[in-house]
Design a protein around this motif. Sequence first.
Motif, PDB file in Angstrom:
ATOM      1  N   MET A   1      28.345 -18.219  -3.621  1.00 44.98           N
ATOM      2  CA  MET A   1      27.245 -18.164  -4.558  1.00 44.98           C
ATOM      3  C   MET A   1      27.077 -19.500  -5.282  1.00 44.98           C
ATOM      4  O   MET A   1      25.965 -19.931  -5.525  1.00 44.98           O
ATOM      5  CB  MET A   1      27.469 -17.056  -5.573  1.00 44.98           C
ATOM      6  CG  MET A   1      26.420 -17.076  -6.660  1.00 44.98           C
ATOM      7  SD  MET A   1      26.556 -15.697  -7.755  1.00 44.98           S
ATOM      8  CE  MET A   1      25.405 -16.159  -8.987  1.00 44.98           C
ATOM      9  N   LEU A   2      28.164 -20.134  -5.612  1.00 47.91           N
ATOM     10  CA  LEU A   2      28.087 -21.372  -6.372  1.00 47.91           C
ATOM     11  C   LEU A   2      27.297 -22.446  -5.636  1.00 47.91           C
ATOM     12  O   LEU A   2      26.483 -23.146  -6.242  1.00 47.91           O
ATOM     13  CB  LEU A   2      29.490 -21.870  -6.715  1.00 47.91           C
ATOM     14  CG  LEU A   2      29.562 -23.024  -7.696  1.00 47.91           C
ATOM     15  CD1 LEU A   2      28.853 -22.673  -8.998  1.00 47.91           C
ATOM     16  CD2 LEU A   2      30.997 -23.389  -7.974  1.00 47.91           C
ATOM     17  N   LEU A   3      27.484 -22.557  -4.327  1.00 47.25           N
ATOM     18  CA  LEU A   3      26.753 -23.564  -3.565  1.00 47.25           C
ATOM     19  C   LEU A   3      25.257 -23.274  -3.582  1.00 47.25           C
ATOM     20  O   LEU A   3      24.436 -24.167  -3.806  1.00 47.25           O
ATOM     21  CB  LEU A   3      27.263 -23.636  -2.125  1.00 47.25           C
ATOM     22  CG  LEU A   3      26.573 -24.660  -1.225  1.00 47.25           C
ATOM     23  CD1 LEU A   3      26.710 -26.061  -1.812  1.00 47.25           C
ATOM     24  CD2 LEU A   3      27.157 -24.601   0.167  1.00 47.25           C
ATOM     25  N   SER A   4      24.889 -22.019  -3.361  1.00 52.74           N
ATOM     26  CA  SER A   4      23.483 -21.634  -3.383  1.00 52.74           C
ATOM     27  C   SER A   4      22.866 -21.898  -4.753  1.00 52.74           C
ATOM     28  O   SER A   4      21.776 -22.463  -4.861  1.00 52.74           O
ATOM     29  CB  SER A   4      23.350 -20.158  -3.014  1.00 52.74           C
ATOM     30  OG  SER A   4      22.010 -19.747  -3.111  1.00 52.74           O
ATOM     31  N   PHE A   5      23.550 -21.498  -5.811  1.00 50.41           N
ATOM     32  CA  PHE A   5      23.047 -21.705  -7.167  1.00 50.41           C
ATOM     33  C   PHE A   5      22.922 -23.192  -7.482  1.00 50.41           C
ATOM     34  O   PHE A   5      21.924 -23.635  -8.055  1.00 50.41           O
ATOM     35  CB  PHE A   5      23.973 -21.011  -8.175  1.00 50.41           C
ATOM     36  CG  PHE A   5      23.388 -20.920  -9.554  1.00 50.41           C
ATOM     37  CD1 PHE A   5      22.543 -19.873  -9.898  1.00 50.41           C
ATOM     38  CD2 PHE A   5      23.684 -21.875 -10.513  1.00 50.41           C
ATOM     39  CE1 PHE A   5      21.993 -19.788 -11.171  1.00 50.41           C
ATOM     40  CE2 PHE A   5      23.142 -21.798 -11.785  1.00 50.41           C
ATOM     41  CZ  PHE A   5      22.297 -20.748 -12.118  1.00 50.41           C
ATOM     42  N   SER A   6      23.924 -23.963  -7.090  1.00 46.34           N
ATOM     43  CA  SER A   6      23.878 -25.409  -7.324  1.00 46.34           C
ATOM     44  C   SER A   6      22.706 -26.057  -6.598  1.00 46.34           C
ATOM     45  O   SER A   6      22.034 -26.941  -7.134  1.00 46.34           O
ATOM     46  CB  SER A   6      25.186 -26.062  -6.872  1.00 46.34           C
ATOM     47  OG  SER A   6      26.247 -25.630  -7.678  1.00 46.34           O
ATOM     48  N   THR A   7      22.450 -25.601  -5.371  1.00 49.22           N
ATOM     49  CA  THR A   7      21.389 -26.177  -4.556  1.00 49.22           C
ATOM     50  C   THR A   7      20.004 -25.792  -5.048  1.00 49.22           C
ATOM     51  O   THR A   7      19.109 -26.631  -5.137  1.00 49.22           O
ATOM     52  CB  THR A   7      21.557 -25.727  -3.091  1.00 49.22           C
ATOM     53  OG1 THR A   7      22.838 -26.157  -2.624  1.00 49.22           O
ATOM     54  CG2 THR A   7      20.480 -26.306  -2.205  1.00 49.22           C
ATOM     55  N   LYS A   8      19.808 -24.513  -5.378  1.00 50.61           N
ATOM     56  CA  LYS A   8      18.464 -24.023  -5.685  1.00 50.61           C
ATOM     57  C   LYS A   8      18.117 -24.049  -7.168  1.00 50.61           C
ATOM     58  O   LYS A   8      16.942 -24.003  -7.522  1.00 50.61           O
ATOM     59  CB  LYS A   8      18.300 -22.594  -5.154  1.00 50.61           C
ATOM     60  CG  LYS A   8      18.305 -22.527  -3.632  1.00 50.61           C
ATOM     61  CD  LYS A   8      18.078 -21.121  -3.133  1.00 50.61           C
ATOM     62  CE  LYS A   8      16.600 -20.845  -3.062  1.00 50.61           C
ATOM     63  NZ  LYS A   8      16.302 -19.566  -2.370  1.00 50.61           N
ATOM     64  N   VAL A   9      19.126 -24.116  -8.047  1.00 48.99           N
ATOM     65  CA  VAL A   9      18.859 -24.071  -9.491  1.00 48.99           C
ATOM     66  C   VAL A   9      19.307 -25.364 -10.179  1.00 48.99           C
ATOM     67  O   VAL A   9      18.499 -26.053 -10.797  1.00 48.99           O
ATOM     68  CB  VAL A   9      19.532 -22.840 -10.148  1.00 48.99           C
ATOM     69  CG1 VAL A   9      19.261 -22.816 -11.647  1.00 48.99           C
ATOM     70  CG2 VAL A   9      19.047 -21.548  -9.498  1.00 48.99           C
ATOM     71  N   VAL A  10      20.574 -25.693 -10.075  1.00 49.01           N
ATOM     72  CA  VAL A  10      21.101 -26.864 -10.783  1.00 49.01           C
ATOM     73  C   VAL A  10      20.477 -28.149 -10.243  1.00 49.01           C
ATOM     74  O   VAL A  10      20.049 -29.012 -11.018  1.00 49.01           O
ATOM     75  CB  VAL A  10      22.641 -26.912 -10.718  1.00 49.01           C
ATOM     76  CG1 VAL A  10      23.165 -28.172 -11.391  1.00 49.01           C
ATOM     77  CG2 VAL A  10      23.239 -25.663 -11.349  1.00 49.01           C
ATOM     78  N   GLY A  52      16.254 -15.182  -8.534  1.00 50.09           N
ATOM     79  CA  GLY A  52      15.743 -14.798  -9.849  1.00 50.09           C
ATOM     80  C   GLY A  52      15.878 -15.933 -10.847  1.00 50.09           C
ATOM     81  O   GLY A  52      14.990 -16.166 -11.673  1.00 50.09           O
ATOM     82  N   ALA A  53      16.989 -16.662 -10.746  1.00 53.05           N
ATOM     83  CA  ALA A  53      17.194 -17.818 -11.629  1.00 53.05           C
ATOM     84  C   ALA A  53      16.176 -18.919 -11.332  1.00 53.05           C
ATOM     85  O   ALA A  53      15.688 -19.580 -12.258  1.00 53.05           O
ATOM     86  CB  ALA A  53      18.617 -18.348 -11.483  1.00 53.05           C
ATOM     87  N   VAL A  54      15.829 -19.113 -10.074  1.00 52.52           N
ATOM     88  CA  VAL A  54      14.811 -20.110  -9.724  1.00 52.52           C
ATOM     89  C   VAL A  54      13.472 -19.724 -10.353  1.00 52.52           C
ATOM     90  O   VAL A  54      12.772 -20.571 -10.913  1.00 52.52           O
ATOM     91  CB  VAL A  54      14.658 -20.259  -8.193  1.00 52.52           C
ATOM     92  CG1 VAL A  54      13.464 -21.147  -7.846  1.00 52.52           C
ATOM     93  CG2 VAL A  54      15.926 -20.805  -7.568  1.00 52.52           C
ATOM     94  N   ASP A  55      13.124 -18.446 -10.278  1.00 55.57           N
ATOM     95  CA  ASP A  55      11.861 -18.005 -10.875  1.00 55.57           C
ATOM     96  C   ASP A  55      11.851 -18.240 -12.391  1.00 55.57           C
ATOM     97  O   ASP A  55      10.853 -18.690 -12.947  1.00 55.57           O
ATOM     98  CB  ASP A  55      11.603 -16.536 -10.558  1.00 55.57           C
ATOM     99  CG  ASP A  55      11.247 -16.307  -9.096  1.00 55.57           C
ATOM    100  OD1 ASP A  55      10.980 -17.288  -8.373  1.00 55.57           O
ATOM    101  OD2 ASP A  55      11.238 -15.130  -8.679  1.00 55.57           O
ATOM    102  N   ALA A  56      12.970 -17.947 -13.047  1.00 55.92           N
ATOM    103  CA  ALA A  56      13.066 -18.184 -14.493  1.00 55.92           C
ATOM    104  C   ALA A  56      13.016 -19.683 -14.804  1.00 55.92           C
ATOM    105  O   ALA A  56      12.345 -20.107 -15.750  1.00 55.92           O
ATOM    106  CB  ALA A  56      14.347 -17.562 -15.044  1.00 55.92           C
ATOM    107  N   LEU A  57      13.713 -20.478 -14.013  1.00 55.54           N
ATOM    108  CA  LEU A  57      13.701 -21.926 -14.201  1.00 55.54           C
ATOM    109  C   LEU A  57      12.286 -22.481 -14.015  1.00 55.54           C
ATOM    110  O   LEU A  57      11.849 -23.358 -14.777  1.00 55.54           O
ATOM    111  CB  LEU A  57      14.665 -22.597 -13.220  1.00 55.54           C
ATOM    112  CG  LEU A  57      14.726 -24.124 -13.248  1.00 55.54           C
ATOM    113  CD1 LEU A  57      15.224 -24.621 -14.597  1.00 55.54           C
ATOM    114  CD2 LEU A  57      15.608 -24.637 -12.118  1.00 55.54           C
ATOM    115  N   THR A  58      11.571 -21.960 -13.056  1.00 58.88           N
ATOM    116  CA  THR A  58      10.200 -22.408 -12.807  1.00 58.88           C
ATOM    117  C   THR A  58       9.328 -22.200 -14.043  1.00 58.88           C
ATOM    118  O   THR A  58       8.607 -23.108 -14.467  1.00 58.88           O
ATOM    119  CB  THR A  58       9.603 -21.654 -11.598  1.00 58.88           C
ATOM    120  OG1 THR A  58      10.395 -21.968 -10.435  1.00 58.88           O
ATOM    121  CG2 THR A  58       8.160 -22.027 -11.358  1.00 58.88           C
TER     122      THR A  58
END
Length: 140
Positions: A1-10, A52-58
Amino acid sequence: MLLSFSTKVVGPLLLAKHLAPRMPADGSFVLFSGATARKPAIGMLAVSATNGAVDALTRALAVELAPIRVNAVSPGTIDTGAYDALGEDKKAALFARRAETNPARRIGAAEDVAQAVLFALTTTFLTGASLPVDGGEPLV
């Protein structure tokens, strides 16, 4: 999960932080979410949470960086090679099942996503949106 979150959000957050000051006021960012943000599936917890985090970040970046526009494209099942690891038979069965049940009655193509990205980049009165490019898959 950390890699996906880092790539798509961070990653996009850091890019926005460092690039926004250099962008013109009519600039635009496009992030990538995914249909699991709207229709979670068993075994896809980390992907759903990340999307979901990407949508919120957007939405948050659209407010923070205004008037620079920030949108996301949220693909569903797209034939890009991401499903190749399933093997030909399992991939074909999955695609057939999803094409049969989604309202568009087909699997998406890379061109469908590319057109949505171009739309998000060039439509000057669109910001904070996550565009579903999923054939209506989350509706069923």
